[in-house]
Scaffold this motif. Structure first.
Motif, PDB file in Angstrom:
ATOM      1  N   ASP A   1       6.551   9.362   7.260  1.00 23.94           N
ATOM      2  CA  ASP A   1       7.974   9.331   6.876  1.00 23.94           C
ATOM      3  C   ASP A   1       9.072   9.791   7.825  1.00 23.94           C
ATOM      4  OD1 ASP A   1       9.993   8.747   4.465  1.00 23.94           O
ATOM      5  OD2 ASP A   1      10.163  10.922   4.892  1.00 23.94           O
TER       6      ASP A   1
ATOM      7  N   LYS B   1       8.589  10.574  10.812  1.00 28.53           N
ATOM      8  CA  LYS B   1       8.680   9.614  12.224  1.00 28.53           C
ATOM      9  C   LYS B   1       9.668   8.538  12.129  1.00 28.53           C
ATOM     10  CE  LYS B   1       4.181  11.254  14.092  1.00 28.53           C
ATOM     11  NZ  LYS B   1       2.927  10.999  13.657  1.00 28.53           N
ATOM     12  N   VAL B   2       9.701   7.846  11.008  1.00 29.51           N
ATOM     13  CA  VAL B   2      10.468   6.734  10.819  1.00 29.51           C
ATOM     14  C   VAL B   2      11.899   7.218  10.815  1.00 29.51           C
ATOM     15  CG1 VAL B   2      11.163   4.801   9.120  1.00 29.51           C
ATOM     16  CG2 VAL B   2       8.818   5.301   9.583  1.00 29.51           C
ATOM     17  N   ARG B   3      12.470   8.406  10.166  1.00 27.17           N
ATOM     18  CA  ARG B   3      13.588   8.921  10.099  1.00 27.17           C
ATOM     19  C   ARG B   3      13.960   9.529  11.402  1.00 27.17           C
ATOM     20  NH1 ARG B   3      14.872   9.845   4.264  1.00 27.17           N
ATOM     21  NH2 ARG B   3      13.043   9.089   3.073  1.00 27.17           N
ATOM     22  N   ALA B   4      12.826   9.984  11.966  1.00 29.97           N
ATOM     23  CA  ALA B   4      13.400  10.717  13.323  1.00 29.97           C
ATOM     24  C   ALA B   4      14.199   9.690  14.529  1.00 29.97           C
ATOM     25  CB  ALA B   4      12.302  11.601  13.870  1.00 29.97           C
ATOM     26  N   GLY B   5      14.723  10.349  15.504  1.00 26.38           N
ATOM     27  CA  GLY B   5      15.100   9.468  16.680  1.00 26.38           C
ATOM     28  C   GLY B   5      13.984   9.527  17.571  1.00 26.38           C
TER      29      GLY B   5
END
Lengths: 433, 251
Positions: free
Chosen positions: B47, B49-53
């Motif tokens: 989750d 990782k999906v949110r991170a740049g």
């Protein structure tokens, strides 16, 4: 136990137990009262998300993303993720929900289970048309990966399956590319229903999003007068306007509904005469798709007795006649709502066995709960819908008679073979008596 | 303002810590996550990782934090993964069953080990690193329950009380060294940890609101923060009730 209600606060029935899910599993609930039912964010208007004397499996903590492919626009996330979280993540990357209901506070699980639709149904179908896959957990311990070509029957039963086929752990959807967060919107007034049909037919050919607000209290020559809002995702902009989300809150329950005959007439008369920009303007996606979300707890304006939403679909052949009859009955009763919405569905076939969206016209209205008086009006409306061969929307229903559900959803018996033996809802018990 | 670009979180699988991680990631931070349940940890990492740049590091490892011998190695792994540390958040813990503890002293000691001793171990090790580097934020989630012992949960309260007091001393020691020591005292939080409670009252806060307060307190290097703020007033009153009266109350 804290209360978990539906958005319209009707019917008021509490589960015996609320269990907050943290794992992708139906917990060992040997001692929990059965049946079970998943509960997302309580944004449906009725009892599809309620389960008196049973256990509600709250999915609020299943709110994680699993993967997002920024090139292909495929997103996978847990079932309790809200549409708002999805949009916040994907819009900056140039993606948007291919189908969205009128609130972004619904969860993706709820959107799938009710096969919700939006203003672009005529162009893109309903939510289920954009679901690529999901994982369904059954109380028997089975874990089913469902795709259009894998466990296909369960796929079709679960989309619009009202949460009855088991617990959704995650959902994968195909998003739609957009240039930016803005919409290009135009609005046109129409003076009566006939005028609406003309304008709407024309508009549907050119606009992916169309919806009409109507003054449900106007009668005679101006019956069905209103405003047609058409929209499309904005083209590339060299200078995007700035946008700041504003949010207000209804701070308490007023002792009586603020929506009443007096406020309604004046609101509708003024709203109809609002200055429009026929030449069109840019509007941010949030106020365009989710105008009511800007007022937190807006359901409180109807007071503690709550309200009903009445949303029906009418087959194309009889739509114009039946719509006029419905508006007649409503105007006569003097009851009605700020929010009266008319929209035509397209011909794209819905995926779900129990999908509501089908070719025809849908009319949606909110009514303050005035007890018997309101129920009597619904009784008259039911007769018109039933005569027309139409159906009511389960996601918006707190009272339809079993007969109307069964005639509107002829697949219901076939569907019941797919219900998880441990799952049920207040709605389902009511309409399958 | 403290920089929070590289943060290690112990006990990321707690609802408050996970929400804090999301907000830190949204502010551009790289995060190293430690959680006990590997499955849940992996879901949280995916989750985040999906949110991170693309320029943010999201990594982590599953570990049982009651095993204090591992602590130094875990901190080193976090340093290595993130290229140093700006801040640490210690959030792991359990909510003991008070009645069960009363009947079983082994359980009581075990709960104190989890909620107090393992935290003290991490605090001590982190303090030495941060003192040496001359900057950073060490935050730990204590509780309002640590402000006064009550019959309904004094095992938990005693453990949290130890954490609060230990941190008070640490703050005093590190104040001149440029290191902020932040004690977070949440009240009732609507999370899976408290799933069995009646949450209809106005005192219940959402984990994301508490997380917002934590990020703010870490940035500003506050000392002790009650979240939401009104618990400061509630606890001032509770702390000042004379013991002669307090002992008769059923709290």
């Amino acid at each position: 136990m804290s209360q978990l209600l539906s958005w319209n606060r009707l019917p008021q029935c509490s589960p015996d137990k609320i269990y907050t899910l943290t794992e992708h599993a139906i917990p060992g609930l040997a001692h929990a009262p059965h049946p079970l039912l998943a509960y997302g964010n309580g944004r449906s208007y009725g009892d599809v998300c309620l389960n008196d004397r049973g256990t509600l499996l709250h999915t609020c903590a299943l709110d994680r993303f699993i993967s997002f492919d920024r090139t292909s626009g495929v997103l996978r996330c847990e079932s309790g993720v809200t549409l708002q979280s999805i949009l916040q993540l994907v819009v900056p990357h140039g993606w948007f929900l291919a189908s969205t209901p009128g609130t972004q506070y619904a969860t993706i699980g709820g959107a799938l289970a009710n096969d919700v639709h939006g203003k672009n149904h005529h162009a893109h179908g309903s939510f289920g048309n954009h679901v690529r896959a999901f994982e369904l957990i059954r109380s028997t311990g089975e874990v089913l990966l469902c795709r259009p070509d894998q466990n296909a029957e369960m796929f079709r039963a679960t989309i619009a399956g009202l949460g009855l086929t088991g617990l959704l752990s995650w959902v994968e959807i195909q998003l739609m590319p957009v240039n930016n967060p803005w919409m290009w919107v135009e609005a046109q007034r129409f003076s009566n229903l006939e005028h609406f049909w003309q304008l709407n037919k024309e508009a549907e050919q050119h606009w992916p999003y169309t919806v009409a607000w109507i003054d449900c209290l106007a009668s005679g020559n101006s019956q069905g007068r209103g405003i047609l809002f058409t929209g499309k995702h904005a083209a590339n902009q060299t200078h995007l306007p700035s946008y700041k989300a504003r949010s207000k809150r209804v701070p308490f329950d007023p002792p009586i509904s603020l929506v009443n005959r007096l406020s309604l007439r004046s609101f509708n008369a003024l709203y109809y005469r609002q200055p429009l920009k026929p030449q069109g303007s840019l509007c941010h996606y949030a106020p365009y798709f989710y105008p009511l979300d800007a007022i937190q707890d807006w359901n409180r304006i109807y007071g503690h007795k709550g309200f009903y939403q009445y949303q029906c679909v009418l087959p194309p052949e009889v739509a114009s006649e039946a719509t006029a009859q419905l508006l007649d009955a409503i105007a006569q009763s003097g009851q009605g709502s700020f929010l009266a919405v008319l929209k035509t569905f397209g011909t794209q076939e819905s995926v779900g066995l129990l999908s509501f969206a089908r070719p025809g016209t849908t009319l949606a209205l909110d009514f303050p709960n005035l007890g018997n008086k309101t129920l009597q009006l619904f009784h008259r409306l039911d007769a018109i819908v039933s005569e027309a061969g139409g159906a009511l929307y389960p996601a918006k229903d707190a009272r339809m008679p079993a007969s109307l559900f069964q005639s509107g959803f002829p697949n219901w018996e076939r569907f019941s073979d797919f219900i998880d033996p441990a799952f049920s809802s207040h709605f389902w018990r009511r309409v399958t008596l | 303002m403290n920089s929070l670009n590289r943060v290690v979180i112990f006990g990321v699988t707690s609802a408050i810590a996970e929400q804090t991680a999301r907000q830190l990631v949204q502010n551009g931070a790289s995060i190293y996550c430690i959680g006990r349940n590997p499955d849940k940890l992996n879901r949280i990492l995916a989750d985040l990782k999906v949110r991170a740049g693309s320029d943010q590091t999201i990594a982590g490892v599953s570990a049982d934090l009651t095993d204090t011998h591992q602590h130094l190695a875990l901190i080193e792994q976090a340093n290595e993964a993130l290229g140093g540390l700006d801040a640490a958040l210690i959030a792991h813990g359990t909510l003991p069953d008070q009645k069960a503890c009363e009947a079983d002293v082994t359980l009581t000691l075990q709960e104190i080990e989890t909620n107090a001793l393992s935290v003290v171990s991490l605090l001590s090790l982190l303090a030495n690193q941060f003192e040496a580097q001359g900057k950073g934020v060490i935050a730990a989630i204590s509780s309002v329950a640590g402000d006064r012992g009550r019959q309904s949960n004094y095992v938990y309260g005693a453990a949290k009380g130890m954490v609060s007091l230990f941190m008070q001393g640490l703050r005093n020691r590190l104040a001149s060294k440029g290191v902020s020591v932040v004690t977070i005292k949440p009240g009732f939080v609507d999370s899976p940890m408290t799933a069995s409670f009646d949450k209809s009252g106005p005192l219940w806060a959402k984990p994301e609101m508490v997380a917002k307060g934590i990020v703010n307190a870490m940035q500003k290097g506050k000392g002790e923060v009650y979240l939401p703020w009104f618990w400061y007033i509630v606890m001032q009153i509770i702390k000042h009730i004379p013991e002669a009266i307090f002992k008769r109350l059923s709290l």
